[in-house]
Design an enzyme around this catalytic site. Sequence first.
Site, short mmCIF file in Angstrom:
data_model
loop_
_atom_site.label_atom_id
_atom_site.label_comp_id
_atom_site.label_asym_id
_atom_site.label_seq_id
_atom_site.Cartn_x
_atom_site.Cartn_y
_atom_site.Cartn_z
N GLU A 18 -106.61 -6.12 120.46
CA GLU A 18 -105.51 -6.85 120.67
C GLU A 18 -104.81 -6.65 121.95
OE1 GLU A 18 -101.00 -7.07 118.41
OE2 GLU A 18 -102.73 -5.80 117.56
N LYS B 90 -108.82 -1.68 107.51
CA LYS B 90 -108.83 -1.84 108.84
C LYS B 90 -107.61 -0.44 109.22
CE LYS B 90 -105.92 -4.41 111.21
NZ LYS B 90 -105.08 -3.30 112.24
N ASP C 233 -100.48 -4.89 108.01
CA ASP C 233 -99.10 -4.17 108.06
C ASP C 233 -98.05 -4.74 108.81
OD1 ASP C 233 -99.84 -3.62 110.37
OD2 ASP C 233 -99.76 -1.42 110.41
#
EC number: 2.1.2.11
Length: 275
Positions: free
Chosen positions: A182, A113, A44
């Site tokens: 992340e 995901k 995204d």
Amino acid sequence: MKNTVTTFQKAKNNGEKLTMLTAYDYSTAKLIDESGINGILVGDSLGMVCLGYEDTLSVTMEDMIHHTRAVSRGVKNTLVVGDMPFMSYQSSVYDAVVNAGRLIKEGGATAVKLEGGATVIEQIKAIVNAQIPVMAHIGLTPQSINVFGGFKVQGKDEEKAQKLIEDAKKIEEAGAFAIVLECVPAKLAELITKAVSIPTIGIGAGAGCDGQILVYQDMLGMFSDMSPKFVKKFADVGELMKDGFKAYIKEVQEGTFPSKEHCFKIDESVLDKLY
């Protein structure tokens, strides 16, 4: 060799590093696929690098399906993971399964995901039960930017670090085949990687993860105004492209392009009959 979720697990079991990049269109996906990478994430992040939004929150399911379909047409051997956009799975387990199914059926992805830890465990379980492979995503989750107050490293104190470890374990138990970590301190990411048996894919999480992923525009240096600390520029494509654009403009303005070699011919006798 065709990459599958089984390929990812075998890589971790054998101590082999996994490689992933983002892609958002057919031509880029084709080039990445031909490079021999394990996986492509249709992220995204396209909202920022393709559509010009300031964050990922405005990206829709229609956006994701459109771009995932294009990427899927460009690959032969790469595992394609479709990102579930903001509010496509948070509202209910039902919505999560339906929208995950759309990314597979309409977008052509192999897996999906979604962001979050303990709060989305039921969604992960339901999607997996629907026979759809799930890649999870914890640490800095960009869809939660308003909660975090910006793009900040996560898990730096004991409580938050412990929660990330616990979330990773719960995600594995829920049936996810991999976890993106992340913007997590490298040593913490290494602990998480050892705490679970499924692969971890790092982005700003150090070399101790089972694999790495980057936004392809970042690692190719396409945006001079976007340069996260964790990104290494493997090529200076942005400057190369601008040089090409400038050369084209110059030759058109000078009248040197197109030259004879770039033009089609017509017999002079035909031309004579036109006047």
